[in-house]
Write a protein that holds these residues in place. Structure first.
Motif, PDB file in Angstrom:
ATOM      1  N   LEU A 109       0.785  -1.367   0.080  1.00  0.00           N
ATOM      2  CA  LEU A 109      -0.032   0.023   0.122  1.00  0.00           C
ATOM      3  C   LEU A 109       0.994   1.372   0.039  1.00  0.00           C
ATOM      4  N   ALA A 110       1.884   1.037   0.808  1.00  0.00           N
ATOM      5  CA  ALA A 110       2.892   2.413   0.799  1.00  0.00           C
ATOM      6  C   ALA A 110       3.216   2.551  -0.648  1.00  0.00           C
ATOM      7  N   GLY A 111       3.904   1.735  -1.408  1.00  0.00           N
ATOM      8  CA  GLY A 111       4.305   1.786  -2.617  1.00  0.00           C
ATOM      9  C   GLY A 111       3.195   2.581  -3.562  1.00  0.00           C
ATOM     10  N   LEU A 112       2.036   2.091  -3.583  1.00  0.00           N
ATOM     11  CA  LEU A 112       1.038   2.664  -4.338  1.00  0.00           C
ATOM     12  C   LEU A 112       0.614   3.926  -3.940  1.00  0.00           C
ATOM     13  N   VAL A 113       0.582   4.159  -2.481  1.00  0.00           N
ATOM     14  CA  VAL A 113       0.256   5.640  -2.306  1.00  0.00           C
ATOM     15  C   VAL A 113       1.635   6.512  -2.649  1.00  0.00           C
ATOM     16  N   VAL A 165       7.007   2.870 -10.896  1.00  0.00           N
ATOM     17  CA  VAL A 165       6.014   1.892 -11.514  1.00  0.00           C
ATOM     18  C   VAL A 165       6.643   0.507 -11.495  1.00  0.00           C
ATOM     19  N   ALA A 166       7.934   0.401 -11.782  1.00  0.00           N
ATOM     20  CA  ALA A 166       8.555  -0.716 -11.941  1.00  0.00           C
ATOM     21  C   ALA A 166       8.556  -1.387 -10.412  1.00  0.00           C
ATOM     22  N   GLU A 167       9.039  -0.574  -9.593  1.00  0.00           N
ATOM     23  CA  GLU A 167       9.028  -1.109  -8.011  1.00  0.00           C
ATOM     24  C   GLU A 167       7.896  -1.473  -7.473  1.00  0.00           C
ATOM     25  N   VAL A 168       6.603  -0.779  -7.743  1.00  0.00           N
ATOM     26  CA  VAL A 168       5.344  -1.208  -7.417  1.00  0.00           C
ATOM     27  C   VAL A 168       4.714  -2.601  -7.975  1.00  0.00           C
ATOM     28  N   GLY A 169       5.235  -2.647  -9.252  1.00  0.00           N
ATOM     29  CA  GLY A 169       4.751  -3.742 -10.039  1.00  0.00           C
ATOM     30  C   GLY A 169       5.450  -5.143  -9.637  1.00  0.00           C
ATOM     31  N   HIS A 170       6.667  -4.656  -9.129  1.00  0.00           N
ATOM     32  CA  HIS A 170       7.539  -5.997  -8.626  1.00  0.00           C
ATOM     33  C   HIS A 170       6.486  -6.329  -7.262  1.00  0.00           C
ATOM     34  N   GLN A 171       6.572  -5.241  -6.485  1.00  0.00           N
ATOM     35  CA  GLN A 171       5.956  -5.452  -5.098  1.00  0.00           C
ATOM     36  C   GLN A 171       4.668  -6.257  -5.372  1.00  0.00           C
ATOM     37  N   LEU A 172       3.869  -5.698  -6.136  1.00  0.00           N
ATOM     38  CA  LEU A 172       2.593  -6.524  -6.311  1.00  0.00           C
ATOM     39  C   LEU A 172       2.924  -7.977  -6.807  1.00  0.00           C
ATOM     40  N   ASP A 173       3.718  -8.087  -7.608  1.00  0.00           N
ATOM     41  CA  ASP A 173       3.862  -9.409  -8.150  1.00  0.00           C
ATOM     42  C   ASP A 173       4.299 -10.307  -7.002  1.00  0.00           C
ATOM     43  N   ARG A 174       5.505 -10.030  -6.146  1.00  0.00           N
ATOM     44  CA  ARG A 174       5.878 -10.916  -5.108  1.00  0.00           C
ATOM     45  C   ARG A 174       4.608 -11.074  -4.111  1.00  0.00           C
ATOM     46  N   TYR A 175       3.730  -9.927  -3.908  1.00  0.00           N
ATOM     47  CA  TYR A 175       2.711 -10.247  -3.108  1.00  0.00           C
ATOM     48  C   TYR A 175       1.683 -11.353  -3.509  1.00  0.00           C
ATOM     49  N   GLY A 207      -5.988  -5.382  -6.833  1.00  0.00           N
ATOM     50  CA  GLY A 207      -4.863  -5.722  -7.151  1.00  0.00           C
ATOM     51  C   GLY A 207      -4.243  -6.882  -7.130  1.00  0.00           C
ATOM     52  N   TYR A 208      -4.552  -7.651  -5.927  1.00  0.00           N
ATOM     53  CA  TYR A 208      -4.315  -9.061  -5.977  1.00  0.00           C
ATOM     54  C   TYR A 208      -4.721  -9.999  -7.101  1.00  0.00           C
ATOM     55  N   ILE A 221       6.803  -5.558 -16.996  1.00  0.00           N
ATOM     56  CA  ILE A 221       7.495  -4.437 -16.113  1.00  0.00           C
ATOM     57  C   ILE A 221       8.756  -3.874 -17.069  1.00  0.00           C
ATOM     58  N   ASP A 222       9.529  -4.675 -17.456  1.00  0.00           N
ATOM     59  CA  ASP A 222      10.744  -4.233 -18.016  1.00  0.00           C
ATOM     60  C   ASP A 222      10.280  -3.812 -19.198  1.00  0.00           C
ATOM     61  N   ARG A 223       9.288  -4.292 -20.018  1.00  0.00           N
ATOM     62  CA  ARG A 223       8.932  -3.604 -21.302  1.00  0.00           C
ATOM     63  C   ARG A 223       8.238  -2.361 -21.106  1.00  0.00           C
ATOM     64  N   LEU A 224       7.473  -1.740 -19.942  1.00  0.00           N
ATOM     65  CA  LEU A 224       6.776  -0.880 -19.851  1.00  0.00           C
ATOM     66  C   LEU A 224       8.029   0.454 -19.616  1.00  0.00           C
ATOM     67  N   VAL A 225       9.082  -0.068 -18.626  1.00  0.00           N
ATOM     68  CA  VAL A 225      10.052   0.805 -18.387  1.00  0.00           C
ATOM     69  C   VAL A 225      10.743   1.275 -19.396  1.00  0.00           C
ATOM     70  N   VAL A 226      11.194   0.491 -20.248  1.00  0.00           N
ATOM     71  CA  VAL A 226      12.038   0.651 -21.488  1.00  0.00           C
ATOM     72  C   VAL A 226      11.451   1.636 -22.319  1.00  0.00           C
ATOM     73  N   ARG A 227       9.826   1.238 -22.702  1.00  0.00           N
ATOM     74  CA  ARG A 227       9.119   2.035 -23.517  1.00  0.00           C
ATOM     75  C   ARG A 227       8.923   3.471 -22.985  1.00  0.00           C
ATOM     76  N   GLU A 228       8.546   3.501 -21.617  1.00  0.00           N
ATOM     77  CA  GLU A 228       8.402   5.036 -20.948  1.00  0.00           C
ATOM     78  C   GLU A 228       9.779   5.962 -20.878  1.00  0.00           C
ATOM     79  N   GLN A 229      10.820   5.076 -20.632  1.00  0.00           N
ATOM     80  CA  GLN A 229      12.155   5.720 -20.668  1.00  0.00           C
ATOM     81  C   GLN A 229      12.385   6.474 -22.101  1.00  0.00           C
TER      82      GLN A 229
END
Length: 249
Positions: A109-113, A165-175, A207-208, A221-229
């Motif tokens: 939740l902290a990452g999303l906020v 976005v990448a960090e939150v995505g990875h957090q959600l995935d681990r979650y 989200g889950y 996530i990797d593709r999103l990050v590369v594209r947005e960068q």
């Protein structure tokens, strides 16, 4: 309205402390934004950017394996117009939240906020820059957007937004891959309702469920990050078609 409740709550973990500070920052920003003369403009810009993201990543957005996760990010996370009640409720029940929810859920939740707060701060800056140029937000074009983007004083924060976005995505995935957390989420529904945490519980459950349906989240996530960068680089360099990306990205 519930700021004192946030301040006065004793927290015992690093995750709870981080969430507390982020909620305080977000609370103050939301109240400043609510009284801002350009509030409606920020909502128009948010809608414009959400549609731009869908267009840029149309192949991913339409992919059955990724659609639900991207839809969650663009609607539940990045939907300022519809989150006021939920956000107020989160402030209100924060003392119960840190008592009932495990640290893993508090960290997600902290990452999303944090991501939501930064995104809305950036939207407000764009609204102010458009206003300075006499451009109504409802008339925004890609050319207008890129012009004020390049004039931004928050370029580093915009780059950070992509990383978040990448960090939150990875957090959600681990979650969602943690079966224990899935069990806790299912078991905590009734206690959450009894503790008046239904809005928060439903948000986390959406989200889950969305991320649980996705495969190869790291690849997405990797593709999103590369594209947005690449989009950022295109805008800053004055590329004539900044949102059109090579087929291999």
């Amino acid at each position: 309205m519930y700021r004192e409740r946030l301040v006065s709550t004793n927290v015992r973990s690093e995750s709870a402390r981080r969430l507390q500070q982020l909620l305080l920052d977000y609370h103050d920003f939301r109240h400043r934004k609510a009284e801002h003369q350009l509030l409606e403009s920020t909502l128009v810009i948010a809608d414009w950017q959400a549609e731009r993201l869908k267009s840029t990543h149309q192949d991913l957005y339409q992919h059955p394996g990724y659609h639900s996760g991207l839809e969650f990010l663009l609607t539940d996370l990045y939907a300022p117009a519809s989150m006021t009640r939920r956000d107020d409720n989160i402030d209100r029940v924060f003392p119960k939240m840190v008592k009932w929810l495990p640290d893993q859920q508090l960290e997600v939740l902290a990452g999303l906020v944090e991501l939501n707060l930064l995104t809305q701060q950036l939207d407000l800056e764009l609204a102010e820059l458009l206003d300075e140029r006499g451009t109504p937000a409802k008339s925004i074009t890609a050319e207008h957007y890129c012009e004020v983007y390049r004039a931004s004083q928050m370029i580093e924060q915009r780059k950070k937004q992509v990383i978040l976005v990448a960090e939150v995505g990875h957090q959600l995935d681990r979650y969602v891959r943690n079966r224990t957390l899935g069990w806790l989420l299912a078991m905590s529904r009734t206690p959450a309702e009894m503790a008046d945490l239904a809005d928060l519980h439903n948000f986390l459950h959406r989200g889950y469920s969305a991320f649980r349906k996705m495969d190869k989240v790291d690849l997405l996530i990797d593709r999103l990050v590369v594209r947005e960068q690449q989009v950022i680089d295109n805008i800053l360099s004055g590329h004539p078609e900044p949102f059109m990306l090579p087929g291999d990205l």
